[in-house]
Write an enzyme that holds these catalytic residues in place. Structure first.
Site, PDB file in Angstrom:
ATOM      1  N   ASP A   1       0.861  -1.185   0.000  1.00  0.00           N
ATOM      2  CA  ASP A   1       0.000   0.000   0.000  1.00  0.00           C
ATOM      3  C   ASP A   1       0.902   1.241   0.000  1.00  0.00           C
ATOM      4  O   ASP A   1       2.133   1.147   0.120  1.00  0.00           O
ATOM      5  CB  ASP A   1      -0.979  -0.011   1.182  1.00  0.00           C
ATOM      6  CG  ASP A   1      -2.223   0.850   0.870  1.00  0.00           C
ATOM      7  OD1 ASP A   1      -2.158   1.689  -0.055  1.00  0.00           O
ATOM      8  OD2 ASP A   1      -3.250   0.696   1.560  1.00  0.00           O
TER       9      ASP A   1
HETATM   10  C1  NOJ Z   1      -3.998   3.909   0.031  1.00  0.00           C
HETATM   11  C2  NOJ Z   1      -5.213   3.066   0.199  1.00  0.00           C
HETATM   12  O1  NOJ Z   1      -5.174   2.365   1.426  1.00  0.00           O
HETATM   13  C3  NOJ Z   1      -5.414   2.042  -0.919  1.00  0.00           C
HETATM   14  O2  NOJ Z   1      -6.682   1.483  -0.781  1.00  0.00           O
HETATM   15  C4  NOJ Z   1      -5.254   2.691  -2.256  1.00  0.00           C
HETATM   16  O3  NOJ Z   1      -5.443   1.727  -3.267  1.00  0.00           O
HETATM   17  C5  NOJ Z   1      -3.900   3.336  -2.359  1.00  0.00           C
HETATM   18  N1  NOJ Z   1      -3.763   4.340  -1.318  1.00  0.00           N
HETATM   19  C6  NOJ Z   1      -3.662   3.983  -3.718  1.00  0.00           C
HETATM   20  O4  NOJ Z   1      -4.438   5.097  -3.875  1.00  0.00           O
END
Ligand code: NOJ
Length: 720
Positions: A263
């Site tokens: 993430d």
């Molecule tokens: C953080 C988020 O937790 C995740 O769900 C997302 O896909 C990513 N950022 C990318 O935007």
């Protein structure tokens, strides 16, 4: 490209080029634009360290994608196309209802259709892969990300997640209107302590196996290309550095061969979480846990090559990871066409968006849940004076927190929906007080009550602003923000012919509202056609049929709260509103939710006549066929979602008192009786035992029809 050719390509690449495949940058960091950034800004590395990368996220148009792709390919010795990723969560240009709402349609075909439409728009917009579905198991609506989930039941989440996978991916990823998918956030992200985002989760293996892991697995089985480990620490280790989760379960047991992406900035955050000493240590841990792509932290870009040279990571590990990334690119046909259906002409997306509006309306109708109705709904279409009151009465900010490229100017508001449906009615709009947290300005309430007094019917649109749910949007209180409860009290007091229409991304504490509102319709964040859908539902041009995918508590103090609870040795026997000493209950609140999972009224009544199972004795591994007969005893045609729940009467471990086992939808005309046949898969009879196995234990089971805590018909069967 054939696999052999792909292998040859990999062999021809330098170590730096291969590591580049594992690096993802934010478009904004590369192009210095103000495109959306969904996390903390990360460090800027030297031009050298930024030279090779494999993928990009958060760009905003096909034009940007085409430009960057061309520029990148022109500068590379081994031109490997970039993979462009985005959070296409509930639509791209057209906003469909948020996933939590869509799950409540209990209609996987519809969910698939919405994903299909979103992928066509996003692919034309230059997206190759979406960070969807999100199937975190959720039990606590204080956590703002419940809106992205499919709710509190892993079986339903698995089905809805798989429907999204199939919808986005289509039949073949080389079809230009499809997207590859990344399931997330593995695992336990939906259980942050206190409902506070990014917080730690402590979950036993038993609970993980029974409740938290199955939906991710269902999405992988449906063909998901990628998986994203979650930010949170799970039982002491952040997921991306958790070998049990990443190596043992994901790779060894589930045999997942696709790619893993961290993430946002999660590698660097291992340092803040205190489990990595420095960036190299973070990179090494993530690599050893099979994390193929580092989303924007730059740890792989800055430190992986050195780690290989120092022998901390082998080049074989890099090869395996790079190959997984190349494979996704190849599956998408990017080597043959790096632009893959992206259309620089914005009219392509506009045209698709126009075509998708009827589907957006259908989905918003199917996802709405009629929580309460004393009989005021549906309103009479002959109403002459209609008051539409509240912060969401004429608001376009009802599309949902994560519809990437949608243009809120295209949203139909509730007032607009009503004006279109009833052009001859006099529609008075009073926006009333705001839905902002902490707002104490109630100065418009008097005007709102006055408008209500003078109307034939009142539509009171309250709830939570879009920004209140989604990532990083946890709340300690989940009651209606600002002065809205007072607005409801005054308006409903002024005119009993009032329906409260709710907007928002989470189950709210509606106890004070429920006491005074004659009717409540939960629209969630319904998307582009939300106002059209609300108008049709309120005036009976459409029939409500959605059910809750997540329970609404009576009080935030009950959280976490979910229907599939285990029994205690001292279950409460007393009526819900009475306290029973030395039993498992609260002195000041009931145990049950205000509205349970599976609840949802229609404009008609269904009588459950009979539940018949084909057999009463099964051998372990056999499925059970069940038939339920229903009669529509009301005056309108309606659709019922028939739900079956299973209970294992006696087993080696404590099992839930009820667990969703099957569901299906049936539409009946007034007076009509019919049967629906449902199959309870033997998988639903399994439990995770203390020897660490998923087994069906012989003995008695109950199967019931109804919904959580409101089971109407029950039959027993045994498994030998
Ligand atoms: C953080 C988020 O937790 C995740 O769900 C997302 O896909 C990513 N950022 C990318 O935007």
């Amino acid at each position: 490209m054939k696999t052999e050719a792909l292998k040859k390509l990999l062999e021809s690449m330098t170590l730096a080029e291969k590591i580049g495949q594992l690096v993802q940058w934010n478009y904004a960091a590369l192009a210095m634009t103000d495109a959306e950034v969904t996390g903390p800004e990360t460090l800027q590395l030297s031009a050298d360290a930024m030279k090779y990368f494999g993928s990009v996220l958060n760009f905003s148009s096909a034009d940007e994608m085409i430009r960057l792709q061309k520029q990148y390919l022109a500068g590379q010795e081994h031109p490997v196309p970039l993979l462009f990723m985005m959070d296409v969560i509930h639509g791209y240009r057209t906003a469909f209802p948020i996933p939590l709402a869509q799950a409540g349609s209990f209609d996987p075909d519809l969910v698939k259709e919405c994903a299909r439409a979103a992928s066509a728009e996003a692919a034309a917009g230059g997206v190759h892969l979406t960070f969807t579905p999100m199937v975190d198991h959720v039990r606590d609506p204080r956590w703002g990300r419940v809106m992205e989930s499919c709710g509190e039941d892993p079986y339903l989440s698995g089905i809805m997640g798989a429907a999204q996978v199939e919808g986005f991916r289509g039949k073949d990823l080389t079809d230009k209107g499809t997207l590859a998918v990344c399931v997330k956030h593995y695992a336990g992200y939906g259980a942050p302590e206190g409902g506070r985002d990014y917080n730690q989760a402590e979950l036993s293996e038993h609970v993980l196996r029974e409740w938290y892991l199955p939906a991710y697995k269902a999405c992988l089985d449906a063909g998901a290309d990628m998986i994203m480990p979650s930010f949170n620490s799970l039982n002491g280790l952040p997921s991306v550095a958790n070998p049990w989760l990443m190596n043992q379960v994901l790779r060894d047991e589930w045999r997942f061969e696709g790619a893993v992406i961290s993430d946002y900035n999660a590698l660097d955050e291992l340092i803040t979480q205190g489990v990595a000493e420095n960036r190299q240590h973070a990179a090494v841990q993530a690599m050893n846990c099979g994390c193929d792509i580092d989303m924007v932290s730059g740890c792989y870009a800055s430190d992986l090559e050195k780690a290989v040279r120092e022998g901390l990571i082998s080049e074989d590990q890099i090869n395996t990871a790079a190959m997984r990334v190349l494979k996704v690119k190849n599956d998408l046909g990017l080597f043959e066409d790096p632009f893959r259906g992206a259309s620089a002409d914005p009219e392509t997306v506009n045209r698709l968006a126009r075509e998708h509006r009827p589907l957006a309306e259908k989905a918003a109708i199917a996802s709405a849940v009629l929580l309460k109705n004393t009989g005021v709904l549906p309103f009479d279409k002959a109403a002459k004076r209609i008051a539409v009151i509240g912060p969401f009465a004429d608001s376009r900010e009802i599309v949902g927190a994560w519809c990437c490229n949608c243009d809120t100017r295209e949203t139909v508001t509730v007032a607009e929906g009503i004006r279109t449906l009833l052009p001859d009615a006099e529609v008075t709009v009073v926006t009333g007080c705001s839905a902002r947290i902490g707002d104490t300005d109630g100065s418009m309430i008097g005007e709102a009550a006055h408008a209500a007094e003078n109307a034939d019917c009142v539509i009171l649109c309250v709830g939570e602003e879009m920004e209140c749910s989604g990532e990083g949007r946890s709340r300690a209180s989940i009651s209606l923000p600002g002065m809205q409860a007072e607005l409801v009290r005054r308006v409903a007091g002024a005119n009993p012919n009032t329906a409260v229409v709710l907007f928002g991304g989470r189950p709210l504490d509606l106890t004070p509202v429920e006491k005074i509102a004659p009717a409540m319709l939960e629209m969630w964040m319904p998307g582009t056609e939300g106002g059209t859908a609300a108008a049709k539902l309120l005036f009976g041009d459409a029939e409500p049929c959605g059910k809750l995918a997540m329970s609404f508590p009576k009080s935030a103090g009950q959280l976490p709260l979910f229907y599939a609870r285990s029994n205690t040795g001292r279950p409460k026997q007393a009526p819900e509103d009475e306290y029973q000493p030395y039993c498992s209950n609260y002195m000041d609140c009931g145990n049950l939710p205000l509205y349970s999972f599976g609840h949802g009224l229609t404009y008609t009544e269904f009588r459950y006549d009979e539940l018949r199972s084909e057999k009463t004795e099964l051998r372990a591994g056999e499925d059970l066929n069940v038939t339920v007969r229903l009669t529509n005893t009301g005056k309108r045609t309606g659709t019922e979602t028939v739900q079956l729940y299973i209970n294992d009467k006696f087993s080696s471990v404590v099992t839930p008192v009820q667990k969703l086992a099957a569901f299906g939808r049936i539409t009946l005309a007034p007076g009509e009786s019919s049967e629906i046949s449902l199959t309870v898969s033997h998988e639903r009879m399994k439990l995770w035992n203390f020897a660490g196995q998923s087994v069906i234990e012989p003995g008695a089971f109950e199967i019931s029809a109804g919904y959580a805590d409101h089971l109407l018909l029950t039959q027993t069967f045994t498994v030998s």
